[in-house]
Design a protein around this motif. Structure first.
Motif, PDB file in Angstrom:
ATOM      1  N   ASN A 294       0.845  -1.187   0.000  1.00 15.08           N
ATOM      2  CA  ASN A 294       0.000   0.000   0.000  1.00 15.08           C
ATOM      3  C   ASN A 294       0.885   1.244   0.000  1.00 15.08           C
ATOM      4  O   ASN A 294       2.118   1.143   0.040  1.00 15.08           O
ATOM      5  N   SER A 295       0.275   2.415  -0.028  1.00 14.03           N
ATOM      6  CA  SER A 295       1.043   3.657  -0.174  1.00 14.03           C
ATOM      7  C   SER A 295       1.958   3.936   1.019  1.00 14.03           C
ATOM      8  O   SER A 295       2.954   4.656   0.900  1.00 14.03           O
ATOM      9  N   PHE A 296       1.641   3.362   2.167  1.00 14.97           N
ATOM     10  CA  PHE A 296       2.458   3.578   3.360  1.00 14.97           C
ATOM     11  C   PHE A 296       3.827   2.915   3.229  1.00 14.97           C
ATOM     12  O   PHE A 296       4.790   3.342   3.876  1.00 14.97           O
ATOM     13  N   PHE A 297       3.914   1.896   2.386  1.00 17.61           N
ATOM     14  CA  PHE A 297       5.182   1.177   2.249  1.00 17.61           C
ATOM     15  C   PHE A 297       6.296   2.109   1.783  1.00 17.61           C
ATOM     16  O   PHE A 297       7.420   2.048   2.297  1.00 17.61           O
ATOM     17  N   THR A 298       6.013   2.978   0.816  1.00 15.15           N
ATOM     18  CA  THR A 298       7.034   3.898   0.309  1.00 15.15           C
ATOM     19  C   THR A 298       7.497   4.861   1.392  1.00 15.15           C
ATOM     20  O   THR A 298       8.680   5.196   1.479  1.00 15.15           O
ATOM     21  N   LYS A 299       6.568   5.297   2.260  1.00 11.45           N
ATOM     22  CA  LYS A 299       6.965   6.181   3.369  1.00 11.45           C
ATOM     23  C   LYS A 299       7.903   5.460   4.323  1.00 11.45           C
ATOM     24  O   LYS A 299       8.881   6.030   4.804  1.00 11.45           O
ATOM     25  N   LEU A 300       7.609   4.192   4.609  1.00  6.99           N
ATOM     26  CA  LEU A 300       8.473   3.420   5.508  1.00  6.99           C
ATOM     27  C   LEU A 300       9.841   3.165   4.888  1.00  6.99           C
ATOM     28  O   LEU A 300      10.871   3.301   5.541  1.00  6.99           O
ATOM     29  N   ALA A 301       9.846   2.799   3.620  1.00  5.03           N
ATOM     30  CA  ALA A 301      11.106   2.506   2.929  1.00  5.03           C
ATOM     31  C   ALA A 301      11.889   3.779   2.634  1.00  5.03           C
ATOM     32  O   ALA A 301      13.118   3.759   2.530  1.00  5.03           O
ATOM     33  N   GLY A 302      11.166   4.912   2.473  1.00  5.34           N
ATOM     34  CA  GLY A 302      11.817   6.171   2.139  1.00  5.34           C
ATOM     35  C   GLY A 302      12.201   6.272   0.680  1.00  5.34           C
ATOM     36  O   GLY A 302      12.932   7.174   0.277  1.00  5.34           O
ATOM     37  N   THR A 303      11.704   5.342  -0.115  1.00  3.02           N
ATOM     38  CA  THR A 303      12.038   5.267  -1.537  1.00  3.02           C
ATOM     39  C   THR A 303      11.027   4.368  -2.231  1.00  3.02           C
ATOM     40  O   THR A 303      10.452   3.481  -1.595  1.00  3.02           O
ATOM     41  N   THR A 304      10.834   4.583  -3.543  1.00  2.00           N
ATOM     42  CA  THR A 304       9.988   3.667  -4.331  1.00  2.00           C
ATOM     43  C   THR A 304      10.783   2.453  -4.794  1.00  2.00           C
ATOM     44  O   THR A 304      10.205   1.447  -5.216  1.00  2.00           O
ATOM     45  N   LYS A 305      12.094   2.538  -4.699  1.00  2.33           N
ATOM     46  CA  LYS A 305      12.961   1.493  -5.263  1.00  2.33           C
ATOM     47  C   LYS A 305      12.770   0.134  -4.602  1.00  2.33           C
ATOM     48  O   LYS A 305      12.798  -0.901  -5.277  1.00  2.33           O
ATOM     49  N   LEU A 306      12.578   0.103  -3.281  1.00  2.00           N
ATOM     50  CA  LEU A 306      12.496  -1.182  -2.591  1.00  2.00           C
ATOM     51  C   LEU A 306      11.308  -1.995  -3.090  1.00  2.00           C
ATOM     52  O   LEU A 306      11.445  -3.187  -3.371  1.00  2.00           O
ATOM     53  N   GLN A 307      10.153  -1.384  -3.204  1.00  2.00           N
ATOM     54  CA  GLN A 307       8.986  -2.105  -3.736  1.00  2.00           C
ATOM     55  C   GLN A 307       9.239  -2.580  -5.162  1.00  2.00           C
ATOM     56  O   GLN A 307       8.933  -3.723  -5.510  1.00  2.00           O
ATOM     57  N   GLU A 308       9.822  -1.708  -5.964  1.00  2.00           N
ATOM     58  CA  GLU A 308      10.119  -2.063  -7.364  1.00  2.00           C
ATOM     59  C   GLU A 308      11.096  -3.232  -7.434  1.00  2.00           C
ATOM     60  O   GLU A 308      10.948  -4.137  -8.259  1.00  2.00           O
ATOM     61  N   GLN A 309      12.078  -3.229  -6.550  1.00  2.28           N
ATOM     62  CA  GLN A 309      13.076  -4.304  -6.534  1.00  2.28           C
ATOM     63  C   GLN A 309      12.452  -5.642  -6.158  1.00  2.28           C
ATOM     64  O   GLN A 309      12.756  -6.678  -6.760  1.00  2.28           O
ATOM     65  N   ILE A 310      11.575  -5.621  -5.160  1.00  7.32           N
ATOM     66  CA  ILE A 310      10.917  -6.855  -4.733  1.00  7.32           C
ATOM     67  C   ILE A 310      10.000  -7.378  -5.835  1.00  7.32           C
ATOM     68  O   ILE A 310       9.990  -8.569  -6.149  1.00  7.32           O
ATOM     69  N   GLU A 311       9.243  -6.473  -6.429  1.00 13.02           N
ATOM     70  CA  GLU A 311       8.309  -6.873  -7.492  1.00 13.02           C
ATOM     71  C   GLU A 311       9.032  -7.401  -8.729  1.00 13.02           C
ATOM     72  O   GLU A 311       8.512  -8.252  -9.452  1.00 13.02           O
ATOM     73  N   SER A 312      10.254  -6.915  -8.948  1.00 11.08           N
ATOM     74  CA  SER A 312      11.022  -7.362 -10.122  1.00 11.08           C
ATOM     75  C   SER A 312      11.699  -8.706  -9.910  1.00 11.08           C
ATOM     76  O   SER A 312      12.288  -9.268 -10.837  1.00 11.08           O
ATOM     77  N   GLY A 313      11.654  -9.232  -8.672  1.00  9.06           N
ATOM     78  CA  GLY A 313      12.226 -10.542  -8.395  1.00  9.06           C
ATOM     79  C   GLY A 313      13.647 -10.538  -7.876  1.00  9.06           C
ATOM     80  O   GLY A 313      14.286 -11.592  -7.785  1.00  9.06           O
ATOM     81  N   MET A 314      14.165  -9.369  -7.484  1.00 11.58           N
ATOM     82  CA  MET A 314      15.527  -9.311  -6.934  1.00 11.58           C
ATOM     83  C   MET A 314      15.576 -10.047  -5.597  1.00 11.58           C
ATOM     84  O   MET A 314      14.619 -10.047  -4.817  1.00 11.58           O
ATOM     85  N   THR A 315      16.704 -10.676  -5.331  1.00 14.34           N
ATOM     86  CA  THR A 315      16.890 -11.370  -4.055  1.00 14.34           C
ATOM     87  C   THR A 315      17.269 -10.366  -2.972  1.00 14.34           C
ATOM     88  O   THR A 315      17.648  -9.217  -3.262  1.00 14.34           O
ATOM     89  N   ALA A 316      17.218 -10.806  -1.716  1.00 18.28           N
ATOM     90  CA  ALA A 316      17.600  -9.943  -0.599  1.00 18.28           C
ATOM     91  C   ALA A 316      19.047  -9.483  -0.745  1.00 18.28           C
ATOM     92  O   ALA A 316      19.370  -8.312  -0.505  1.00 18.28           O
ATOM     93  N   GLU A 317      19.915 -10.395  -1.160  1.00 22.49           N
ATOM     94  CA  GLU A 317      21.337 -10.067  -1.310  1.00 22.49           C
ATOM     95  C   GLU A 317      21.540  -9.024  -2.413  1.00 22.49           C
ATOM     96  O   GLU A 317      22.347  -8.096  -2.264  1.00 22.49           O
TER      97      GLU A 317
END
Length: 408
Positions: free
Chosen positions: A361-384
């Motif tokens: 949801n929209s709160f996720f970007t506020k917590l992460a402080g960036t849109t990149k983290l959601q985009e990275q997870i959705e794109s299939g990047m690993t934690a590492e």
């Protein structure tokens, strides 16, 4: 004769016990380390406990205190609230300012905290949460000095550092000195996470720091001033009452819960990792007695997630996410102590949910402080792979952070 025999036996047992203790320590290095750690904690002096350092600064002054249930002094036979201690010492306290969760720490996260009066002392309480996050000139006009004494947990989205920012800003605008009583950071042993981007600034992320900043509240106040983060580049007249016998690697278990949904040391340690679920359709333990130690959702498959629970209203969570519904997830209450953010739980939940489109949801970007983290997870990047993208930002932050540290 009997006395000499008992005395000899007692001495023999005492020597034997000491010898066994030495053997145990030699065989198990952690035993010696633990003893040393405990001794170090016992010698710790919090800023609020160092009365000799700050009472002269308060003499003859009209004082305002920003505090909550964590503002305690532990050197007495039983813990004493800072406000009670100061009043007993003759300090002229005029009012108390309360952050999120209120002066006694019982309000829900995000719940509006109302102004009122402290039942014990009769002092007026002014809320610094809700519409009034920053003290007004009217609220400050009869004060000569402000004390900030609140236990932080070292995560960017934990709002006490945002309250600190606004207090320092208001104090600077009204020419009122600020004293910060320093306290340990239970997550002060590491820095981690994405750096906040300015366009995503909010009350759960005020400054360009990583999710885990590794600083005490006093060090953080010093950084706010030094980096000129206050409006119009203002600097507060700041003094930090430092702790004695503290270092950032010291494991410190808080004597008082910092908020209703951080009930123990495990929850505090897991909080920087599990708080990301607050910006998703996954419950992070609110509405249970294992807040921020479990996670679950009705949309996660019970075949893969064999732990289940049902969130119900409780103190600190009047309306928990998925109230009354069975959530499937993981119990992390026995997890090893973390020294980095664990993204795998979040990534696995995203890839296994039956509601992928509604996961974030929209709160996720506020917590992460960036849109990149959601985009990275959705794109299939690993934690590492995601962690590698944080590397340069963390290295730069570490250099800046170094300038403001009081402790090793």
């Amino acid at each position: 004769m009997t006395f000499r025999f008992l005395k000899s036996t007692f001495l023999f047992l005492l020597i034997l016990a000491a010898a066994c203790g030495n053997i145990s320590s030699q065989k198990n290095g952690t035993a010696t380390k633990k003893t040393s750690e405990e001794k170090y904690t016992q010698n710790l002096s919090l800023g609020a406990e160092r009365t000799e350092a700050y009472l002269p600064l308060l003499k003859g002054k009209k004082v305002g205190v920003v505090g909550n249930q964590t503002s305690i002094i532990t050197t007495e036979k039983s813990p004493v609230h800072l406000v009670d201690s100061l009043l007993k010492l003759g300090v002229d306290i005029r009012k108390v300012f309360a952050p999120e969760h209120g002066f006694r720490g019982t309000a829900d996260a995000g719940e509006v905290v109302k102004d009122g009066k402290d039942a014990k002392t009769g002092l007026p309480i002014i809320s610094l949460y809700g519409d009034n996050k920053k003290p007004t000139p009217e609220q400050l006009k009869d004060l000569d000095i402000l004390i900030f004494d609140i236990q932080d947990v070292g995560a960017r989205f934990y709002t006490y550092i945002s309250t600190l920012h606004y207090l320092m800003e208001a104090a600077a605008e009204n020419n009122i000195p600020v004293i910060v009583f320093d306290r340990p950071n239970p997550n002060g042993h590491y820095i981690d996470g994405p750096i906040l981007e300015p366009e995503h600034q909010s009350f759960v992320g005020m400054h360009q720091v990583p999710v885990v900043h590794g600083m005490t509240i006093g060090e953080y106040a010093r950084m706010i001033n030094g980096q000129k983060w206050l409006k119009n580049g203002l600097k507060a007249d700041l003094q930090v009452i430092e702790m004695e016998n503290y270092n950032h690697d010291l494991k410190y278990e808080l004597p008082v819960n910092p908020s209703p949904n951080l009930p123990n040391a495990t929850a505090i340690n897991l909080y920087p990792s599990l708080c990301f679920f607050e910006g998703s359709n996954v419950n992070a333990g609110r509405g249970t007695d294992k807040q921020f130690q479990i996670f679950g959702s009705p949309f996660l498959p019970k075949e893969k997630y064999d732990y289940s629970y049902v969130p119900e209203p409780n103190e600190g969570a009047k309306y928990p996410k998925h109230q009354g519904k069975t959530c499937y997830g993981k119990d992390l209450s026995k997890s090893p102590f973390l020294s980095s953010i664990n993204l795998k739980w979040l990534i696995d939940a995203y890839h296994n949910t039956s509601q992928k489109e509604e996961f974030f949801n929209s709160f996720f970007t506020k917590l992460a402080g960036t849109t990149k983290l959601q985009e990275q997870i959705e794109s299939g990047m690993t934690a590492e792979e995601i962690r590698m993208t944080w590397k340069s930002g963390l290295e730069e932050f570490a250099k800046v952070r170094e300038k403001y540290l009081f402790y090793e």
